[in-house]
Every structure is written in C-alpha cells, then in structure tokens.
Design an enzyme around this catalytic site. Structure first.
Site, PDB file in Angstrom:
ATOM      1  N   SER B 398      40.378  31.842  30.669  1.00 18.01           N
ATOM      2  CA  SER B 398      40.557  33.158  31.293  1.00 18.01           C
ATOM      3  C   SER B 398      39.613  34.111  30.578  1.00 18.01           C
ATOM      4  O   SER B 398      39.923  34.625  29.527  1.00 18.01           O
ATOM      5  CB  SER B 398      42.000  33.622  31.193  1.00 18.01           C
ATOM      6  OG  SER B 398      42.596  33.108  30.024  1.00 18.01           O
ATOM      7  N   SER B 399      38.470  34.288  31.185  1.00 19.25           N
ATOM      8  CA  SER B 399      37.350  34.846  30.435  1.00 19.25           C
ATOM      9  C   SER B 399      37.203  36.354  30.560  1.00 19.25           C
ATOM     10  O   SER B 399      36.601  36.965  29.697  1.00 19.25           O
ATOM     11  CB  SER B 399      36.060  34.191  30.894  1.00 19.25           C
ATOM     12  OG  SER B 399      35.906  34.382  32.272  1.00 19.25           O
ATOM     13  N   ALA B 400      37.716  36.938  31.628  1.00 16.78           N
ATOM     14  CA  ALA B 400      37.463  38.355  31.856  1.00 16.78           C
ATOM     15  C   ALA B 400      37.965  39.174  30.679  1.00 16.78           C
ATOM     16  O   ALA B 400      39.001  38.859  30.111  1.00 16.78           O
ATOM     17  CB  ALA B 400      38.164  38.807  33.145  1.00 16.78           C
ATOM     18  N   PRO B 401      37.221  40.189  30.277  1.00 18.74           N
ATOM     19  CA  PRO B 401      35.949  40.685  30.826  1.00 18.74           C
ATOM     20  C   PRO B 401      34.704  40.093  30.168  1.00 18.74           C
ATOM     21  O   PRO B 401      33.636  40.663  30.300  1.00 18.74           O
ATOM     22  CB  PRO B 401      36.043  42.169  30.535  1.00 18.74           C
ATOM     23  CG  PRO B 401      36.809  42.234  29.246  1.00 18.74           C
ATOM     24  CD  PRO B 401      37.732  41.058  29.230  1.00 18.74           C
ATOM     25  N   GLY B 402      34.853  39.003  29.479  1.00 19.06           N
ATOM     26  CA  GLY B 402      33.652  38.329  28.991  1.00 19.06           C
ATOM     27  C   GLY B 402      33.297  38.586  27.544  1.00 19.06           C
ATOM     28  O   GLY B 402      32.246  38.134  27.087  1.00 19.06           O
ATOM     29  N   GLY B 403      34.120  39.294  26.842  1.00 19.24           N
ATOM     30  CA  GLY B 403      33.832  39.583  25.438  1.00 19.24           C
ATOM     31  C   GLY B 403      33.801  38.321  24.596  1.00 19.24           C
ATOM     32  O   GLY B 403      32.858  38.073  23.839  1.00 19.24           O
ATOM     33  N   LYS B 404      34.839  37.514  24.754  1.00 23.69           N
ATOM     34  CA  LYS B 404      34.908  36.286  23.966  1.00 23.69           C
ATOM     35  C   LYS B 404      33.868  35.288  24.440  1.00 23.69           C
ATOM     36  O   LYS B 404      33.268  34.570  23.640  1.00 23.69           O
ATOM     37  CB  LYS B 404      36.303  35.673  24.069  1.00 23.69           C
ATOM     38  CG  LYS B 404      37.378  36.554  23.481  1.00 23.69           C
ATOM     39  CD  LYS B 404      38.720  35.873  23.517  1.00 23.69           C
ATOM     40  CE  LYS B 404      39.824  36.845  23.155  1.00 23.69           C
ATOM     41  NZ  LYS B 404      40.066  37.812  24.250  1.00 23.69           N
ATOM     42  N   ASP B 449      42.071  28.958  39.634  1.00 16.13           N
ATOM     43  CA  ASP B 449      43.322  29.127  38.916  1.00 16.13           C
ATOM     44  C   ASP B 449      43.286  28.131  37.756  1.00 16.13           C
ATOM     45  O   ASP B 449      43.025  26.950  37.966  1.00 16.13           O
ATOM     46  CB  ASP B 449      44.485  28.823  39.860  1.00 16.13           C
ATOM     47  CG  ASP B 449      45.825  29.111  39.215  1.00 16.13           C
ATOM     48  OD1 ASP B 449      45.911  29.030  37.973  1.00 16.13           O
ATOM     49  OD2 ASP B 449      46.781  29.418  39.941  1.00 16.13           O
ATOM     50  N   CYS B 523      47.615  38.208  23.556  1.00 21.50           N
ATOM     51  CA  CYS B 523      47.733  39.529  22.959  1.00 21.50           C
ATOM     52  C   CYS B 523      49.180  39.975  23.025  1.00 21.50           C
ATOM     53  O   CYS B 523      49.483  41.151  23.159  1.00 21.50           O
ATOM     54  CB  CYS B 523      46.815  40.527  23.638  1.00 21.50           C
ATOM     55  SG  CYS B 523      47.073  40.642  25.392  1.00 21.50           S
TER      56      CYS B 523
END
Lengths: 180, 736
Positions: B398-404, B449, B523
């Site tokens: 689950s990548s959004a928003p792409g920071g990690k 998904d 989180c």
C-alpha cells in the site's frame, strides 16, 4: 501495453530530437541494460526490459504507470512531451537556457521566460529550437521552445518573450492529477 | 450585608493605586494565576509558609473552600473579615495620606498571621480593635471589598502586577528583624488575654479565604476528593470549566499513581478511573471507546502525556532524495531560502527537521526538482527496517503517497524493481507524481486490492506492508480519529490487516538469497492492529520475527490483557508521539523461512504446537475473506468439543461476535460431550489436539465447501489420560 508502431516511433523521436538531438540513441542503447518504449493508455513509457517483464503480469486496467512516462499521443496522433520526461531530457539537452533566480518562480508558475529573466543561453540557439530551462544553480526546471535566436535575444527589449513555456516542474503540484 | 447595596457604583473603578494593598483582592487573584503560570513560582513568602502549613492535616471544612467566600458576607462578615482587609479599604476611602507606619504594621501582622497560631491570637485582638474603629463605616467597607474583588475578576491582568509588587513589598518588610521581634513580643503579651474560641474561628476564616488560591489546589492534590453524583450532574448542565477539569485530571492521575497512600477511604480504583476517563474524554474530546482502549495500552500518567502529545503537531521532517542531491547540499540550498533546519537524528542520514521556514516547504524549487520529500520521521523507519538491497525485487503493498516507495528506490539506487501497489486509484496519482518527481525509474505502479496480490505476481525478495489502519497513532494529523473510531472500526481494519499480511507473506519468496523479509507496519498503536495481526501471521504461515534493526522504540507487547502473543513479538517496535516525538507507529520485521506454506494447511505452521506431519489435502493458500479473526483463538476448545459440524459452524458464526462467550459455552458443553466420545474409544491427548488444529485449518480453507469432518478423526477425540480417568470414574459409578 504494446510496443510503438513505426509511425508512432517516428513522431515521438522527431519530438525528442528537438530537445536532445542525436542523443536519442543514448537513450536506446544504454550500457546498463536494454531500455525500450512502450505505449500504455496512449502514454509512452520508457522502461528497462527487466521491469517490463515484471510489468506484463499486471493487467491492463490495473497498470497505472511503469518506469518513466515520457508523454502522450493526442487523439490526432501528435506527441506531447510531459514534464516527467525532464529527467531524461536534461542530461542530454543540446540547447539550454538559464533563468535568473527572480524569474525562476515566474517560470515555475507556467509563464514564458522574458528577456529580463534570462540568465544565460546556449550559443547558436535557433528560433523555435527546443530548449531545456535551468535555474542558475543548474537545476532543471522545465523545457520550452526558444522564441528568438541567441542573436536576436541580445537585441530585444527586456519584456519580450525569449522562451515559450511548454512544461515546468511546477506541474507536479499544479496538475498532479493529470501529470501523465 | 451591604454587599448588594450598590454594586454597580464602583465596578468601573478598577484597581487603583490603593488597590494593591488589599489582601482580599490578592487572594482572589491568585486563583486565576494558578494555572496560567505555574503556581509555585509566583508564591510569595507568606504563601509558601501557608503552603507548608497546609501539608499538615486539616479540619474537614476546608474541603469546601470554594463556597465559603460568598457565604460569609452575611452576619459573620463583621467579625470574620480579616483585619487587614478593612484598614486599607478605609484608607482608600478617607485618609489619602495614611502614615507609612500603619501600613507596615499591617503587613507584618499579616505575615505573622501566616506563621503561627500564637501570633494570630494577638492578631485577633487587634482585629477587634479595628472593628471598633471602623464602626459605622463597616457597610461601606464591605461594599468596597466586594467591588474591588469584582474588579479583579475582570481586570485580572492589570492588577496582577500590582499584586506581585505588594507581595514583594511585604517580602521586603520581612527583612526588618528588629521591628518584627518587637512586634512579636507585643503580640505575645496580648495573646495571653485573648479568648481562644474566636481565634480559631478567625484562623479558619482566614484559611478559607486563602484556600481559594493556589493552595486550594495543592490541598486538593493531597486529598483529591471524588466529586459526588450530584456534582457531576451539575457539571453536565453548567458550561465546562476546562481548567478545573485539567486540574482534576492531574490530581486524579496523582492519586492513581500513588493509590495506596493518596486514595480516599471507601473509594476504589474504579471510581477514580471512571472519573478520569470521563474527564479525559471531555478535556481532550475523545470518545469513550478510544480512551478506554488507550488506557489499556498506557499507564495513566503516560496516557496523559500521550494525549497531550496528540494535541501538538509533530515537527515537519523532510527526506533528502539521494538520487538527486546530497543532504549537505540540500540543507545549504534550503538555508539560503530562509529555512531553519537541523539533521533529524543519528539514526537517519537523510532526514532533516524543519523548524521554521519563510517559504512554503512543499513548494520550493528544490522540492519541485525532486531533491527532497516531505515525510514524517516515523515513515522512514519501516523502510530502514526493510533495508532493501540493490537489484532486489520489492513489493510495496500500500504505497500511497509514495514516500516509502521512493525511499526504497533511493536505497536501491534505482536498481531492481519496485512494485508499488495501492488499492485506491485516486491516491495512486500522488504516487505517480512523487515517483516521477524524485526521478525514480524502477517502479511498476499498479492498482490491485492487496488481498489479491499473490494471484498477480509473487516471488518478491522483500515486501513492505504499510497496512491501512485506524490511524490512532496520527491523531495529531487527523483529530477526527478521536471521535470517529469504535470497536467495529478497529476490528474491521484488524481483519483487513490479517488478510493483507497473509497475502503479503504469500507474495514473498523464502528462497531469495538476500531477502525473504516482510516488514509490517501501521500508524496505529492498537494492539489489535499490530501484535495481534503479527501473531496471527506467525500462526498461519512459515514466518518468524527477526530484529527490525532499529535501535530505539519500545518493544512490542507479548501479553496484553487476556491475550498472550508469541514471545518473539518483543522484536517488533512501537513508537509513540510522546516518547519519540514522531507519529505513533508499529514496525515488525518477519522472515519467511519456507515457501511450502501454500501447500500445507495453515494451522500446521503455528509455532507453539508440535504438530506431526499430515497427509492433508493441499488447501488453497487464499484465506477466505469472510473468516473471522477470533476463530484462531477460539478454535481449540471449539473443535475439541463439538462433534457435529453443524454446531461447529454455528459456533464459528457466533464467534464473530463474542468469542469468549462461546469459549465458555463450549467449556460447559465439554463435560457433557466428552463421555460420549470417550465411549467410542480414544487415543492420545495430543492427537486430539492435532485433529483440532487440522480441522481448523481445513475448515478455514474451504469455507465455501461443505465442511465434513472425517468421522474417523471425530471419534478420536479423547486423550489417553483423560480416557483412563474417565474409565475409572465409570468404574466407580458401577460400584456405586
């Protein structure tokens, strides 16, 4: 996702060559593996073969983006370069324009570069030549088309346009949704 | 008395030059000053003495100090009013130029009143004299007093300085030892003749007077008293007084931390806790559910810290994009733009903390050029734990928003492949933007998904699962969490997380030379979404926990309330806003040690049970999405005791709601059923257990199919030992 047809390849390469000239071949023949262009959703993606193989697992509807998006084909089969291609245009660009720090902001808001904001310009830039725009700290900011040749630029009044804006990195914020 | 005569008359007057001498106003004022600027510092010397005195036990009356102030204006006012009040007022009325001796005398009186009872006796006498002097003026005086107090309520700020000065004055006068000694002697003499009753009254009245102030609170802390039912009800009607609630929370926490010594007789911990919960939810505006949940996680004192920390924003942090620049260069460029920054910490080589900035930090040319990413400090941790290597293939579920994702790419120097997945197409746009902006070229962005991901592709070297969660760790970012979450939300996300973690593990390739690691992070700080999920994965798949490689953070729970998790869960890490000044976060790193999982029933992999090899039919790896989480826990008793599959299914369905109840019920049934089964002849106890496990797994795998347990196995319910016991019992019965 499919390879580009000959026609599409020509169109795209013509466009690219406006900015990087014959350096295109450096994009295609890379020492670190084979890279290729692929068309997906009318967008052209520049991908390494290895990633491409993995990406074939993903179904067409679910694939959002792969590698780097260079631009898209319009419905009339013209090719539009996107700002996302800047990473590959900037290192190979033949003609460059540097803007002064004061004019940086203005360019990043999507305005043309005026003579007053022009810091430096590559010698022998012809009129309507594709150029990459840099800040004075050599950070690529976007690209555009020279409105005047270098010679003309010396003479024109400060408020005249010297580079027509095409794309700038401000788009990452301004139009994130339509980036690719 | 004369209080109501003409209150409007002098309201506007405000604290004049003389007002600073009025001790009554001072005491009123101090009440306001308590909380705003930490009380003890402001205390005058007398106040300090009084405070010291107050630590001694006191008569009961003083608990209700708030009220008497208003009450004693009536008949008592004449003699209850301390002398010090009257005279200054009188001065202000009539004699403008009162001799300084008088004032001095008074101040000293007051001081000494505070010091000890013997002195006060003398004081009392003087007071009487004062009264006689005042005589007819009394009404007027009272009026003045009251008016001035009213003034002080309103013009608190202006008069506060004056009060301070007055205190300092009295302090200065304290330094005249000779005078004071003389006065003391005088008073002692006078004290001999004084009637003691009145003195006590006087003493107390003064106490009552002063108790309104700082010391009232200290006293409260010493003997924190739970408010009665009617008081609470009243509170519901009256407008909220957050100050007092805050004070009450502090007191309550104090009592709870030293419960044995500070508790009030006859009140148990539950009373205090219920009040605390109510106050916390009022003061910090949380819903009751969340407060209770947090109270389970934190001890009370820490909980308050946590809630406080949630009220303030975490510092803005950025991560240098090492694909484009170096941290030093970036820091220099930003400093030139008027940004005040500092390195994030020893543990990060790419992080920078922004203290303040004259330009919007998310829109500088450097940002647009992809030289850095705005990213919370906590979201660097899972990537560091994952420690992706160059050339690996990595899945970010689950990548959004792409920071990690972009952090991984920069650690891998744009080699290998990163598959950035997210369930939300809308949020993927930001991933696309960030990946291109930061010049990351090795990603495939897709929109599946996460639960279906093993079907799409597998064999990743590492997987990062930043699971969607209730967000209880990031309340400072999104305060809506305070009120919007309830039990169902937590369990719903826990359920989703369990599905996702299994799917993430299934996407891993255990045979990878360098990898086979999964980092699970959320989180959220809820145990249900963290330890429980990981524990579930440990039971369901061939994975083990490994150290995260993060040298700070708190260890994960291995036991929580009635739940017991795998002991290795202490290798996971928890991060809290109050202790680490980053968002609440949970990170666990798992290593997959066998790819065989999909072909073996999941129950077998549970580490705690020593299950012999089985010849079970290979079950599909996919977990049925409808499967309740609690099943795992409740499986044993359930399966052990129920012979009819019909009952089992019912049981499972019920389990969704209240697993514990069901367990109990089964336990009851236990006794009845066992004999029956036993008659059919049995085998080892372990065997029975194994069967349970096996059935559980099959049962979960094939939810869609008809669950038909093996009749042979059904019969082998009872363990050998139990059977022996049972036999004996039967024999006894026969004998009887």
């Amino acid at each position: 996702m499919r390879p580009l047809t000959d026609e599409e390849t020509t169109t795209m390469f013509e466009k690219l060559s406006k900015y990087i000239g014959e350096n295109i071949k450096l994009l295609v023949d890379r020492p670190d593996g084979t890279y290729c262009f692929r068309l997906h959703n009318d967008r052209v993606y520049y991908i390494s073969e290895k990633i491409l193989k993995l990406a074939t697992n993903v179904s067409r509807e679910k694939l959002v983006s792969v590698g780097t998006c260079f631009g898209k084909f319009t419905k009339t089969q013209k090719f539009r370069l996107h700002i996302t291609a800047l990473d590959f245009l900037a290192p190979y660009a033949k003609f460059k324009v540097w803007v002064k720090p004061g004019a940086e902001q203005s360019f990043l808001y999507g305005n043309h570069v005026l003579k007053s904001g022009l810091g430096r310009i590559t010698e022998n830039t012809a009129q309507y030549q594709g150029v990459v725009v840099y800040s004075m700290a050599d950070v690529p900011l976007g690209f555009g088309v020279a409105a005047k040749s270098t010679q003309e630029c010396r003479r024109v009044d400060p408020m005249s346009i010297v580079v027509f804006h095409q794309a700038d990195i401000g788009e990452y914020i301004r139009s994130e949704d339509t980036l690719t | 008395m004369g209080r109501k005569l003409d209150p409007t008359n002098k309201v506007k007057r405000g604290p004049g030059r003389k007002a600073r001498k009025q001790k009554g106003a001072e005491t009123e004022l101090a009440k306001f000053l308590v909380d705003e600027e930490s009380g003890p510092k402001k205390l005058s010397s007398r106040a300090r003495k009084r405070a010291a005195k107050r630590t001694q036990p006191k008569p009961k009356e003083e608990v209700k100090k708030e009220q008497p102030q208003k009450g004693f204006t009536d008949e008592n006012s004449e003699w209850l009013k301390p002398a010090k009040r009257k005279r200054p007022v009188e001065e202000s009325d009539g004699e403008e130029d009162s001799d300084s001796e008088w004032e001095l005398e008074e101040d000293e009186e007051n001081e000494e009143k505070g010091v000890g009872p013997e002195i006060e006796e003398g004081d009392g006498e003087e007071k009487e004299e004062d009264e006689e002097e005042d005589g007819g003026d009394d009404e007027c005086d009272d009026d003045d007093d009251d008016d001035d107090m009213v003034d002080d309520y309103g013009a608190m700020d202006g008069s506060s300085e004056g009060e301070d000065n007055a205190d300092q004055d009295s302090d200065g006068e304290e330094l005249l030892p000779i005078e004071r000694a003389a006065r003391k002697q005088k008073k002692l003499k006078a004290a001999m003749e004084q009637d003691s009753d009145e003195d006590e009254e006087e003493d107390e009245s003064e106490h009552a007077d002063e108790e309104d102030t700082v010391q009232a609170n200290i006293d409260e802390m010493d003997r924190f008293k739970l408010p009665g039912q009617e008081e609470r009800e009243k509170e519901g009607v009256l407008p909220l007084d957050l100050q007092s609630i805050h004070q009450r929370i502090k007191d309550n926490v104090d009592v709870l931390t030293n419960f044995a010594s500070k508790r009030e007789e006859g009140k148990d911990r539950g009373d205090y806790l219920s009040l605390l919960k109510k106050d916390l939810s009022t003061y910090y505006s949380y819903n009751n559910f969340l407060i209770e949940k947090l109270l389970e996680i934190f001890p009370v004192s820490e909980l308050v810290d946590f809630l406080e920390a949630n009220e303030i924003q975490r510092p803005v942090t950025i991560r240098t994009n090492t694909l484009k620049t170096r941290r030093r260069d970036l820091a220099q460029a930003l400093i030139n733009r008027g940004v005040n920054l500092d390195p994030l910490g020893k543990w990060s080589k790419v992080g920078l903390v922004i203290f303040d900035s004259s330009v919007p930090i998310g829109a500088t040319p450097e940002y647009l050029a992809g030289q850095y990413m705005l990213q919370g400090a906590s979201s660097l941790l899972p990537v560091m734990a994952l420690s992706p290597q160059e050339g690996e293939s990595i899945l970010d579920m689950s990548s959004a928003p792409g920071g990690k994702t972009t952090y991984m790419a920069q650690l891998m120097r744009n080699t290998g492949v990163i598959v950035a997945n997210d369930a939300s197409a809308e949020r993927l746009k930001s991933v696309v933007g960030n990946i291109h902006r930061l010049g990351v070229t090795n990603t495939v962005i897709c929109n599946y998904d996460g639960r279906q991901f093993p079907k799409v592709m597998g064999g990743f070297d590492r997987v990062l699962l930043d699971a969607p969660c209730s967000g209880t760790g990031v309340i400072s970012k999104d305060p809506a969490v305070k009120t919007s979450k309830d039990e169902a939300d937590i369990l719903r996300s826990a359920h989703l997380q369990k599905e996702l973690i299994l799917s993430a593990i299934d996407s891993l390739n255990a045979e990878s030379a360098t990898g086979g690691y999964l980092v699970y992070c959320t989180c959220s700080i809820m145990v249900e979404e963290n330890e429980w999920v990981v524990d579930y994965a440990l039971k369901k798949r061939n994975v083990k926990l490994v150290p995260t490689g993060l040298d700070f953070g708190k260890e994960g729970f291995t036991r929580f309330k009635e739940r017991r998790f795998h002991p290795s869960l202490r290798l996971s890490r928890r991060f809290y806003p109050h202790s680490h000044n980053m968002d609440g976060f949970f990170v666990a790193k798992l290593k997959k040690f066998s790819n065989t999982v999909p072909t073996t029933p999941a129950g077998e992999t549970a580490e705690e049970d020593t299950v012999p090899a089985k010849t079970e039919t290979p079950a599909p790896s996919k977990e049925s999405p409808t499967k309740p989480e609690s099943k795992v826990k409740a499986k044993k008793p359930l399966k052990a005791n129920i012979s009819k599959e019909k009952v089992a299914t019912n049981g499972v369905i019920n389990l969704k709601k209240k697993p514990r109840d069901v367990q109990k019920k089964k336990g009851v049934k236990d006794g009845k059923k066992k004999p029956k089964v036993a008659k059919e002849g049995t085998e080892i106890a372990e065997g029975g257990k194994v069967e349970e496990k096996k059935e559980g797994s099959r049962f979960e795998k094939k939810v869609g199919k008809k669950r038909r347990p093996n009749p042979m196995k059904k019969k082998n319910r009872m363990g050998k030992n139990k059977f022996k016991k049972f036999k004996k019992m039967m024999q006894k019965d026969e004998v009887l």
